[in-house]
Every structure is written in structure tokens, then in C-alpha cells.
Enzyme design. Structure first.
Site, mmCIF file in Angstrom:
data_model
loop_
_atom_site.group_PDB
_atom_site.id
_atom_site.type_symbol
_atom_site.label_atom_id
_atom_site.label_comp_id
_atom_site.label_asym_id
_atom_site.label_seq_id
_atom_site.Cartn_x
_atom_site.Cartn_y
_atom_site.Cartn_z
ATOM 1 N N ASP A 21 53.244 -7.274 -4.578
ATOM 2 C CA ASP A 21 51.574 -6.912 -5.148
ATOM 3 C C ASP A 21 51.639 -6.823 -6.812
ATOM 4 O O ASP A 21 53.059 -6.906 -7.488
ATOM 5 C CB ASP A 21 51.586 -5.217 -4.984
ATOM 6 N N ASN A 69 42.583 -7.044 3.211
ATOM 7 C CA ASN A 69 42.263 -8.038 1.996
ATOM 8 C C ASN A 69 41.139 -8.871 2.316
ATOM 9 O O ASN A 69 40.579 -9.589 1.509
ATOM 10 C CB ASN A 69 43.551 -8.916 1.732
HETATM 11 C C1 IPE Z 1 48.914 -4.989 -0.384
HETATM 12 O O1 IPE Z 1 48.571 -5.007 -1.352
HETATM 13 C C2 IPE Z 1 48.806 -5.990 0.432
HETATM 14 C C3 IPE Z 1 49.483 -7.293 0.281
HETATM 15 C C4 IPE Z 1 50.599 -7.374 -0.976
HETATM 16 C C5 IPE Z 1 49.331 -8.357 0.491
HETATM 17 P P1 IPE Z 1 47.043 -4.686 -2.040
HETATM 18 O O2 IPE Z 1 46.927 -4.856 -3.342
HETATM 19 O O3 IPE Z 1 45.932 -5.025 -1.107
HETATM 20 O O4 IPE Z 1 47.419 -3.160 -1.577
HETATM 21 P P2 IPE Z 1 46.278 -1.671 -2.429
HETATM 22 O O5 IPE Z 1 44.957 -2.170 -1.720
HETATM 23 O O6 IPE Z 1 46.659 -1.825 -3.703
HETATM 24 O O7 IPE Z 1 47.121 -0.430 -1.354
HETATM 25 C C1 IPE Z 2 48.921 -9.205 -4.189
HETATM 26 O O1 IPE Z 2 48.496 -8.960 -5.341
HETATM 27 C C2 IPE Z 2 48.451 -10.421 -3.395
HETATM 28 C C3 IPE Z 2 47.521 -9.976 -2.258
HETATM 29 C C4 IPE Z 2 47.311 -8.823 -2.122
HETATM 30 C C5 IPE Z 2 46.816 -11.230 -1.543
HETATM 31 P P1 IPE Z 2 47.085 -8.562 -5.890
HETATM 32 O O2 IPE Z 2 45.988 -9.403 -5.705
HETATM 33 O O3 IPE Z 2 46.814 -7.337 -5.194
HETATM 34 O O4 IPE Z 2 47.248 -8.104 -7.398
HETATM 35 P P2 IPE Z 2 46.807 -6.689 -8.033
HETATM 36 O O5 IPE Z 2 47.100 -5.442 -7.296
HETATM 37 O O6 IPE Z 2 44.954 -6.767 -8.103
HETATM 38 O O7 IPE Z 2 47.394 -6.716 -9.314
HETATM 39 MG MG MG Z 3 47.098 -5.242 -5.409
#
Ligand code: IPE
Ligand code: IPE
Ligand code: MG
Length: 250
Positions: A21, A69
């Protein structure tokens, strides 16, 4: 501190699962588009696979794209799918003897991505240095629902008794049935939650949370997580003394 030299190579966790993340915030901090964060994240993945392999990790499960996502803006989802298509490097897996697997609802993926990934899974199936698992279009509630459905249908058809629904039978009905449960769960990017990841399988994993954003996660950060894991005592409900005595008799 140099964690790479501090870890005990004899006690590296067999299975590490990572919630990668922080790509979006990494990009925003630099005044860039979120997509550039995902690209930097893909570079970090490539390096991490090689580092985990060198450390002797047998299973590496990466949370790459969750069921939730799909609700992100269409342009971000499309960019992530395109990135996935170009980042899965079969040559790298062949070179390093890595088996590639996917867990998740593949039916939702664009056809070209699904075909490419499936081809890669098939052609690396006999590799055995490490298994790299991408959790893709994955959520634990989806996975558990599917497992319950398959068990229920066997019972309904008379192919399974109620008494056969055991802990082990549930393990076997999950998408992760081919591998042991994770020993260590790492989540980067500051949040301390599971976001629908491996709820069943993480029952006895050690959790490690770091504020480091995913694109900045490197071998030193991985070794720091492994070092912290090695400082813990996994008791599985026993007393500390019982565990210490067991270790002595091993
Ligand atoms: C979790 O990250 C999913 C992945 C890393 C693929 P998110 O960024 O989607 O999680 P939340 O929404 O902050 O819980
Ligand atoms: C994790 O990074 C990757 C995916 C969930 C696909 P994020 O895209 O959630 O990054 P933040 O949490 O917005 O920084
Ligand atoms: Mg995230």
C-alpha cells in the site's frame, strides 16, 4: 542499522504475504500522478521478488488488486490493468525458477490480461525455487464465500458428510490450498488493517506494519520486517515455557 546482516538465514519465514500500500501517496508527495506511483510500485515488486528469492523465502504472496479496487476511477483501473499486462515478466520467472500463481476472481480481468497471466501460470508450474502468488481481483470474503458454496454443493449432492467439514477441508476449498499459511504479514503505507486479505489464512501469522510507502520498500526494509519476526515467540496458545522447552527438545 544493517538488518540484512542481522537476520538469521536459518529462520527466514517460509511464507511472506504483503499488502503493498501507498503507491498513490508516494506519487502525490512528489507532485506526480497516482499512476506514476503504481509504476514505481511495479519496479519495487520486481526487485523484491529477487531479494525474497535470495533470502530463501519459499512463498511470496502479494496483494496486488482487491475486489474493492474495481470501484476506483475507470482511468486508474485501466492503467493498473495495462501495467499488470506489461509487468509480468515470464523470462524473469524462468530465469530464477519461480512458479507464478494467481488467487482471485480472474473472470473479471480483461481478456488479454487473463490470457497472459494464465499462460505464465501454466509455463512456470514446475518451477520450484519460490512460488510467487499475486492476489488479484481478490478479497477474502469472496474467497470464503466461494469455498462455502463448493462445500455446500458437495454436501447437497451427497458427496460430503457434515462431519467432513473440518478445518482442513476448509483449507482445501480455499484458493490458497496449494500453499502453507503465511508466517509473516507485512503492510506498508501506514494503515493498520487487513482490507479483506487472507482473513482465514492469517489466523496465526505475525503482523508487521510500516509507514514506508510501497515504492520505497526495499531489501533493507524486508530484512527489518524479518528481523522483527525473528525476535517474536510464536506460541499458538501455549505458554512461553512450553514453547521454549519444545524448542530445546527439537
Ligand atoms: C489494499 O489497499 C489492497 C491492495 C494493496 C491491493 P487499499 O489501498 O485498497 O486499502 P484501503 O482501501 O486503504 O483499506
Ligand atoms: C496500493 O497503493 C496499490 C493498489 C491498491 C492497487 P494505493 O493506490 O492504495 O496507494 P494509496 O493508499 O492511495 O497511497
Ligand atoms: Mg491504499
Amino acid at each position: 542499522m544493517n538488518y540484512i546482516e542481522k537476520i538469521d538465514m536459518e529462520r527466514v519465514p517460509q511464507h511472506i504475504a504483503i499488502i503493498m500500500d501507498g503507491n498513490g501517496r508516494w506519487a502525490q508527495l512528489r507532485g506526480k500522478e497516482r499512476q506514476e506511483g503504481h509504476q514505481a510500485g511495479a519496479v519495487a515488486v520486481r526487485q523484491l521478488v529477487e531479494d525474497a528469492l535470495k533470502l530463501g523465502v519459499k512463498y511470496l504472496t502479494l496483494y496486488t488488486f482487491s475486489t474493492e479496487n474495481w470501484k476506483r476511477p475507470i482511468a486508474e483501473v485501466a492503467a493498473l490493468m495495462a501495467l499488470l499486462f506489461e509487468s509480468v515478466e515470464e523470462e524473469l520467472f524462468v530465469k530464477h525458477n519461480v512458479a507464478f500463481r494467481i488467487i482471485g476472481d480472474m473472470s473479471k480481468l480483461p481478456d488479454n490480461v487473463r490470457d497472459r497471466l494464465n499462460g505464465c501460470v501454466e509455463r512456470t508450474a514446475n518451477n520450484n525455487a519460490m512460488t510467487l502468488v499475486l492476489a488479484l481481483s481478490y478479497s477474502s470474503k469472496w474467497e470464503i464465500t466461494e469455498a462455502v458454496r463448493s462445500i455446500a454443493s458437495k454436501v447437497k449432492d451427497g458427496n460430503m458428510e457434515l462431519a467432513d467439514i473440518t478445518d482442513e477441508a476448509i483449507d482445501n476449498a480455499l484458493a490458497t490450498s496449494f500453499m502453507p499459511d503465511p508466517d509473516l504479514l507485512i503492510r506498508t503505507g501506514k494503515e493498520q488493517r487487513l482490507s479483506n486479505f487472507l482473513l482465514w489464512q492469517l489466523a496465526y501469522a505475525e503482523f508487521y506494519f510500516t509507514e514506508v510507502l510501497w515504492p520505497d520498500f526495499n531489501k533493507e526494509e524486508l530484512c527489518k520486517a524479518i528481523y522483527e519476526y525473528q525476535c517474536r515467540q510464536r506460541r499458538y496458545g501455549l505458554t512461553g515455557e512450553q514453547v521454549t522447552n519444545d524448542e530445546k527438545t527439537l
